[in-house]
Design a protein around this motif. Structure first.
Motif, PDB file in Angstrom:
ATOM      1  N   THR A 222     -64.298  99.892  72.981  1.00 24.17           N
ATOM      2  CA  THR A 222     -63.210 100.032  73.949  1.00 24.17           C
ATOM      3  C   THR A 222     -63.028  98.747  74.747  1.00 24.17           C
ATOM      4  O   THR A 222     -61.895  98.255  74.922  1.00 24.17           O
ATOM      5  CB  THR A 222     -63.494 101.203  74.907  1.00 24.17           C
ATOM      6  N   ASN A 248     -61.578 105.427  65.967  1.00 20.45           N
ATOM      7  CA  ASN A 248     -60.999 106.308  66.980  1.00 20.45           C
ATOM      8  C   ASN A 248     -60.600 105.562  68.249  1.00 20.45           C
ATOM      9  O   ASN A 248     -59.782 106.051  69.037  1.00 20.45           O
ATOM     10  CB  ASN A 248     -61.990 107.422  67.331  1.00 20.45           C
ATOM     11  N   GLN A 251     -57.703 102.158  66.439  1.00 21.43           N
ATOM     12  CA  GLN A 251     -56.400 102.549  65.879  1.00 21.43           C
ATOM     13  C   GLN A 251     -55.402 102.960  66.959  1.00 21.43           C
ATOM     14  O   GLN A 251     -54.268 102.458  66.964  1.00 21.43           O
ATOM     15  CB  GLN A 251     -56.576 103.664  64.849  1.00 21.43           C
ATOM     16  N   PRO A 252     -55.756 103.839  67.909  1.00 17.75           N
ATOM     17  CA  PRO A 252     -54.799 104.150  68.979  1.00 17.75           C
ATOM     18  C   PRO A 252     -54.425 102.930  69.825  1.00 17.75           C
ATOM     19  O   PRO A 252     -53.314 102.858  70.356  1.00 17.75           O
ATOM     20  CB  PRO A 252     -55.548 105.198  69.826  1.00 17.75           C
ATOM     21  N   ARG A 317     -53.342 101.486  57.268  1.00 11.01           N
ATOM     22  CA  ARG A 317     -53.418 100.785  58.558  1.00 11.01           C
ATOM     23  C   ARG A 317     -52.488  99.579  58.601  1.00 11.01           C
ATOM     24  O   ARG A 317     -51.864  99.310  59.632  1.00 11.01           O
ATOM     25  CB  ARG A 317     -54.857 100.367  58.859  1.00 11.01           C
TER      26      ARG A 317
END
Length: 334
Positions: A222, A248, A251-252, A317
């Motif tokens: 993150t 997780n 990608q966002p 992706r």
């Protein structure tokens, strides 16, 4: 250790062979695979396999090793496959147990497994696989390509300068690049240093982000995504076993990742310059057959490398991010 099978042990041997039947995939800690039936010459070979952790790349290397060695020696080879579940200390325990049991050869799959086996014995032949840089792993200064003594093997090192060049080729607008890896993996440190130097020479600003284990992967990822335009992940075993957690986050956030190998790329990346780990394992198995049969001396066997790494990409992706892929890249199969 070569053993003459006595006819009085035939019934027991057959039972063991039947119990081992069907266990061709890398097994859980403590289980044995393969067959201990006698060869035509009456000799068997006991081969211990220490695999650091289960993920597709290491699993493929173990399977390739077993397949090649079985093709060479048939049912004269017996495998004891042990998986350390990512724990280096467990690798050491497994290596000590294998030495005590008198195995004929140890396959050390990944750097911590190699280090553990090397510490456990200087006599039993040890072959590494999925080890990036043997000089770094074994603290050998001015490593010339042959370890000597009782150690040799294969390397999963792909051309790092070419991996670094993928950023300019695929992500020309990425100016801030983060490198993400496990601080406990010596070969990841080595790869990160080489790629960082190449990226900085190309004009990028590079930051290093390390996690101690799988527990802090998401948090560190993150931070890296918040501070960078793109990420690089080397052939890091902890990262390879945590690609879902990394994906997780990345990608966002819309942060593309270039990876050191296909398994990591498939799990969370957009592209890689990758080797074939199954074929790497097969090469290691062919080396093992020569050692066990006395055809080659491990002390003089140089480390072998995968000759033809392939540029690959994850179509889902790259499509989602609107990245144009050159024609010399191959899509990773779903």
């Amino acid at each position: 250790m070569k053993k003459k099978l006595l006819s009085l042990a035939l019934t027991c041997t057959m039972a063991l062979s039947l119990a081992a039947c069907g266990q061709t995939a890398p097994a859980a800690s403590g289980s044995a695979v393969g067959s201990s039936a006698a060869s035509a010459s009456g000799e068997t070979y006991h081969v211990g396999i220490i695999q650091l952790v289960q993920h597709p790349a290491l699993d493929a290397a173990t399977q390739g090793f077993q397949d090649a060695l079985t093709e060479a020696l048939g049912d004269a080879v017996h495998f004891d496959v042990q998986n350390a579940a990512g724990d280096s200390a467990t690798c050491s325990t497994m290596a000590t147990q294998m030495v005590s049991s008198g195995v004929d050869l140890i396959l050390a799959n990944a750097t911590p497994a190699l280090q553990a086996a090397a510490a456990a014995t200087s006599e039993i032949p040890i072959l590494g696989t999925a080890v990036t840089e043997y000089g770094v792993a074994l603290s050998i200064k001015d490593f010339g390509g042959t370890v000597g003594g009782n150690i040799s093997g294969t390397s999963d090192l792909a051309p790092l300068d070419q991996q670094a060049a993928m950023f300019a080729e695929l992500l020309p607008d990425a100016k801030n690049i983060g490198i993400l890896y496990c601080s406990g993996e010596a070969n990841s440190v080595y790869q990160a240093d080489v790629v960082k130097t190449a990226l900085e020479a190309a004009g990028a600003t590079v930051s290093i982000y390390t996690f101690a284990d799988s527990n802090d992967v998401a948090a560190v990822t993150t931070t890296a995504c918040n501070e960078n335009d793109a990420l690089y992940i080397p052939t890091d075993n902890t990262a390879a076993s945590c690609t879902e957690a990394i994906n997780n986050v990345a990608q966002p956030a819309g942060v593309p990742i270039i990876a050191g190998e296909e398994g990591i790329c498939k799990g969370c990346g957009i592209a890689t310059l990758s080797i074939d780990y199954y074929e790497l394992g097969r090469t290691t198995g062919e080396m093992a057959a020569k050692i066990l049969t006395g055809e080659a001396d491990i002390a003089t066997m140089p480390i072998e490398y995968y000759a033809n790494p392939v540029k690959e990409y994850d179509a889902d992706r790259t499509d989602a991010l609107g990245i144009t892929i050159p024609s010399d890249y191959t899509a990773i199969a779903a």
